[in-house]
Enzyme design. Structure first.
Site, short mmCIF file in Angstrom:
data_model
loop_
_atom_site.label_atom_id
_atom_site.label_comp_id
_atom_site.label_asym_id
_atom_site.label_seq_id
_atom_site.Cartn_x
_atom_site.Cartn_y
_atom_site.Cartn_z
N ASP A 30 63.26 70.36 123.02
CA ASP A 30 64.42 69.63 123.55
C ASP A 30 64.52 70.12 125.10
O ASP A 30 64.27 70.96 125.37
CB ASP A 30 65.88 70.15 122.87
CG ASP A 30 66.78 69.14 123.05
OD1 ASP A 30 67.43 68.61 122.24
OD2 ASP A 30 67.16 69.03 124.27
N VAL A 96 71.09 60.21 121.33
CA VAL A 96 69.83 59.42 121.22
C VAL A 96 69.90 58.64 119.90
O VAL A 96 69.90 59.64 118.67
CB VAL A 96 68.82 60.18 121.41
CG1 VAL A 96 67.35 59.46 121.14
CG2 VAL A 96 68.66 60.86 122.98
N HIS A 100 66.95 62.36 114.53
CA HIS A 100 65.97 63.55 114.80
C HIS A 100 66.87 64.83 114.41
O HIS A 100 68.10 64.96 114.05
CB HIS A 100 66.18 63.79 116.45
CG HIS A 100 67.49 63.62 117.03
ND1 HIS A 100 67.87 62.35 117.27
CD2 HIS A 100 68.39 64.38 117.75
CE1 HIS A 100 69.07 62.23 117.95
NE2 HIS A 100 69.45 63.79 117.98
N HIS A 102 67.56 68.66 114.66
CA HIS A 102 67.55 69.82 115.89
C HIS A 102 67.21 70.93 114.89
O HIS A 102 67.72 71.29 113.84
CB HIS A 102 68.94 69.84 116.33
CG HIS A 102 69.14 68.99 117.02
ND1 HIS A 102 69.46 69.07 118.61
CD2 HIS A 102 70.00 67.70 116.94
CE1 HIS A 102 70.03 67.75 118.79
NE2 HIS A 102 70.39 67.40 118.10
#
Ligand code: AMP
Ligand code: ZN
Length: 114
Positions: A30, A96, A100, A102
């Site tokens: 990230d 975003v 995704h 994390h």
């Protein structure tokens, strides 16, 4: 999707520090880490939010989870532990719009999240 930053990373149009890749999944560090270790695991195909995940696409979530565990082993934080998070839409804190996972590690993380 042409205007999606994560699709551009998959296409190699934007640089990223890639830490894992297989046929379906890409993982990279990230840009704005929230813990000593902060990796994002994404599907290579564009899916905007978890709400948009079809039954046919659902297996990629398992591949993302297995990638997270493999990354945790490779980077040495599997034993101490880590957190996986998928934010969805505004109240979830999604910024975003390409799903995704994390992967956060390297310190004890508080609970509940803010
Ligand atoms: P979320 O707020 O859950 O949608 O998470 C989006 C994450 O993507 C944030 O943690 C950002 O720091 C990260 N991010 C945005 N652009 C990039 C990029 N080009 N490379 C790496 N991470 C990024
Ligand atoms: Zn995308």
């Amino acid at each position: 999707m042409t205007d999606c930053v994560f699709c551009k990373i998959v296409a190699g149009e934007i640089p990223a520090r890639v830490v894992f890749e297989d046929d379906a999944v890409l993982a990279f560090e990230d840009l704005n880490p929230q813990a000593p270790e902060h990796v994002l695991v994404i599907p290579k195909t564009h899916i905007a939010t978890l709400n948009d995940l079809s039954a046919a696409e659902a297996p990629v979530i398992g591949q993302m989870a297995r990638a997270a565990a493999e990354i945790a082993r490779d980077r040495g934080f599997a034993e101490n532990g880590y957190r996986t998070v998928m934010n969805c839409n505004d109240h979830g804190g999604q910024t975003v719009y390409h799903i995704h996972m994390h992967v956060l590690a390297g310190r004890a993380l508080s609970w509940p999240p803010g």
